[in-house]
Design a protein around this motif. Structure first.
Motif, PDB file in Angstrom:
ATOM      1  N   GLU A   1       0.751  -1.324  -0.344  1.00  0.00           N
ATOM      2  CA  GLU A   1       0.169   0.333  -0.554  1.00  0.00           C
ATOM      3  C   GLU A   1       0.653   1.048  -0.198  1.00  0.00           C
ATOM      4  OE1 GLU A   1      -4.506  -1.080   2.395  1.00  0.00           O
ATOM      5  OE2 GLU A   1      -2.352   0.209   2.946  1.00  0.00           O
ATOM      6  N   PHE A   2       1.448   0.980   0.591  1.00  0.00           N
ATOM      7  CA  PHE A   2       2.573   1.918   0.799  1.00  0.00           C
ATOM      8  C   PHE A   2       2.838   2.941  -0.301  1.00  0.00           C
ATOM      9  CE2 PHE A   2       6.451   4.324   0.548  1.00  0.00           C
ATOM     10  CZ  PHE A   2       6.870   5.703   1.796  1.00  0.00           C
TER      11      PHE A   2
ATOM     12  N   ALA B   1       3.867   6.752  -4.786  1.00  0.00           N
ATOM     13  CA  ALA B   1       4.840   5.997  -6.178  1.00  0.00           C
ATOM     14  C   ALA B   1       5.972   7.219  -6.292  1.00  0.00           C
ATOM     15  CB  ALA B   1       3.533   5.531  -6.979  1.00  0.00           C
ATOM     16  N   SER B   2       5.315   8.442  -6.286  1.00  0.00           N
ATOM     17  CA  SER B   2       6.934   9.707  -6.700  1.00  0.00           C
ATOM     18  C   SER B   2       6.954  11.091  -5.702  1.00  0.00           C
ATOM     19  CB  SER B   2       5.330   9.730  -8.297  1.00  0.00           C
ATOM     20  OG  SER B   2       4.625  10.582  -7.736  1.00  0.00           O
TER      21      SER B   2
ATOM     22  N   TRP C   1      12.154  10.585   3.057  1.00  0.00           N
ATOM     23  CA  TRP C   1      11.812  10.144   4.344  1.00  0.00           C
ATOM     24  C   TRP C   1      10.767   9.798   4.199  1.00  0.00           C
ATOM     25  CZ3 TRP C   1      13.371  13.466   8.201  1.00  0.00           C
ATOM     26  CH2 TRP C   1      15.064  13.953   7.724  1.00  0.00           C
ATOM     27  N   PHE C   2       9.161   9.658   3.561  1.00  0.00           N
ATOM     28  CA  PHE C   2       8.028   9.032   4.187  1.00  0.00           C
ATOM     29  C   PHE C   2       8.742   7.717   3.850  1.00  0.00           C
ATOM     30  CE2 PHE C   2       4.519  11.353   1.738  1.00  0.00           C
ATOM     31  CZ  PHE C   2       4.945  12.468   2.553  1.00  0.00           C
TER      32      PHE C   2
ATOM     33  N   ALA D   1       3.195  12.089  -5.233  1.00  0.00           N
ATOM     34  CA  ALA D   1       1.937  11.976  -4.493  1.00  0.00           C
ATOM     35  C   ALA D   1       2.351  11.869  -3.128  1.00  0.00           C
ATOM     36  CB  ALA D   1       2.215  10.373  -4.658  1.00  0.00           C
ATOM     37  N   CYS D   2       3.499  12.225  -2.796  1.00  0.00           N
ATOM     38  CA  CYS D   2       4.929  12.541  -1.677  1.00  0.00           C
ATOM     39  C   CYS D   2       3.756  14.084  -0.625  1.00  0.00           C
ATOM     40  CB  CYS D   2       6.043  12.418  -1.443  1.00  0.00           C
ATOM     41  SG  CYS D   2       5.961  10.721  -1.307  1.00  0.00           S
ATOM     42  N   GLU D   3       4.565  14.626  -2.402  1.00  0.00           N
ATOM     43  CA  GLU D   3       3.892  16.522  -2.499  1.00  0.00           C
ATOM     44  C   GLU D   3       2.408  16.689  -2.039  1.00  0.00           C
ATOM     45  OE1 GLU D   3       6.002  19.336  -4.789  1.00  0.00           O
ATOM     46  OE2 GLU D   3       7.749  17.589  -4.594  1.00  0.00           O
ATOM     47  N   ASP D   4       1.614  16.018  -2.268  1.00  0.00           N
ATOM     48  CA  ASP D   4       0.514  16.424  -2.696  1.00  0.00           C
ATOM     49  C   ASP D   4      -0.749  15.982  -1.053  1.00  0.00           C
ATOM     50  OD1 ASP D   4      -2.397  16.958  -4.203  1.00  0.00           O
ATOM     51  OD2 ASP D   4      -2.736  14.980  -4.069  1.00  0.00           O
TER      52      ASP D   4
END
Ligand SMILES: [Zn+2]
Length: 261
Positions: free
Chosen positions: A22-23, A28-29, A91-92, A32-35
Motif C-alpha cells: 500500500e505504501f 509512488a512518486s 523520508w516517507f 504523490a508525497c508532496e500532495d
C-alpha cells in the motif's frame, strides 16, 4: 484502501498505508508525497503563512505563491522536511519503517534499510522522528472518556426570532475521579457516525473506555478499538447534553445526576 478525498485533511490511521504494498501505491512518486503533505498542511487549500491570504498558485519551481504579498512558500517549510535535499519519498519510507517497527529502530538499521550513505543522516532523522512522535500520543485522551455533542451559537435566534446557523460541537472529556481532566472539542457537520467516529479517533486513544449517550452515531465505536459504554439517556426524554454526568457537573450544576437507564 483508497485515499478518502483528494482534498481535505488525511485522517490518522485511516489515510495511511498499512502494508508495504500500500505504501508503494500511495507514495509512488515525489508528486504523490508532496500532495499528501499539502493536504496535511492546507486541507482547505493553500493560504499564505505570511499574510494569511488564500488562493495563490504554484510556480514552475513547485512553490506556492501568495496572491497578496507574493511570498513564496514550499510545502515543506516549517515541517520536519524543511530544507532537505533528500527526496520526500525517502523520508516517507523512513517514517513508515520507523512507525512499523514494534521493537524500536536503530540508526544503523535505518541506514541499512534505506541504503543511506551516511550513518549521521540516519541518526539525525531518527532523532527528528522521536521528537515529532512525542506530542501526538500525549495529546490523545485516555482512560475513561466521556463524549457528547451540543449546539453553540444559537442564542441569538431566540431573541430576535431569526434562524441562525447553530454549530454542532463535539466534546470529549477525560473523567478523573469525580472531576474532569483534559478536554477536546471540535465543530462537526452533523451528529452522524461519519462525523463522530473520526472526531473520537483523532482525540481519544484506542483502548479507552468511551462513555456516550445511546445515540446511534456512537454505535460503531467498539469496532474501532474502543470499549464503549453507551447509557440510554434518550429514554428520559431529556436532551442528552443536559443529563450526561461528568459534562454537566462542571458546566451547569452540581446536582447529582440520576440516569434512567
Ligand atoms: Zn501573503
Amino acid at each position: 484502501m483508497v485515499v478518502s478525498e483528494k482534498s481535505g485533511h488525511p485522517v490518522g490511521s485511516k489515510d495511511y498505508p498499512r502494508t508495504l504494498v500500500e505504501f508503494d501505491e500511495w507514495f509512488a512518486s515525489e508528486a504523490a508525497c508532496e500532495d499528501f503533505l499539502r493536504r496535511l498542511r492546507w486541507p482547505e487549500g493553500f493560504y499564505c503563512p505570511g499574510c494569511g491570504a488564500a488562493g495563490g498558485w504554484k510556480t514552475s519551481r513547485g512553490l506556492f505563491r501568495c496572491p497578496s504579498c507574493a511570498r513564496q512558500t514550499s510545502v515543506t517549510a516549517g515541517t520536519l522536511f524543511e530544507g532537505t535535499r533528500k527526496p520526500l519519498r525517502l523520508w516517507f519510507q523512513a517514517i513508515w519503517y520507523f512507525t512499523n517497527q514494534k521493537h524500536g529502530v536503530s540508526a544503523l538499521g535505518l541506514q541499512r534499510i534505506l541504503g543511506l550513505g551516511s550513518y549521521q543522516t540516519a541518526w539525525v532523522w531518527l532523532h527528528k522522528f522521536r521528537r515529532a512522535m512525542v506530542r501526538p500520543g500525549r495529546d490523545l485522551l485516555s482512560g475513561e472518556v466521556e463524549v457528547d455533542e451540543t449546539f453553540l451559537g444559537g442564542a441569538d435566534s431566540d431573541i430576535d426570532g431569526r434562524e441562525t446557523d447553530r454549530s454542532l460541537i463535539a466534546i470529549a472529556a477525560e473523567i478523573r475521579g469525580r472531576g474532569i481532566g483534559r478536554i477536546r472539542m471540535a465543530r462537526l457537520d452533523d451528529a452522524s457516525a461519519d462525523s463522530l467516529i473520526p472526531f473520537i479517533k483523532s482525540t481519544v486513544s484506542e483502548g479507552a473506555l468511551v462513555r456516550t449517550d445511546g445515540w446511534a452515531g456512537y454505535l460503531p465505536l467498539s469496532r474501532h478499538g474502543y470499549r464503549h459504554r453507551p447509557t440510554s439517556l434518550r429514554a428520559t426524554g431529556l436532551p442528552a447534553h443536559v443529563v450526561m454526568p461528568g459534562m454537566e457537573d462542571s458546566v451547569l450544576s452540581s446536582e447529582p445526576c440520576t440516569n434512567a437507564a
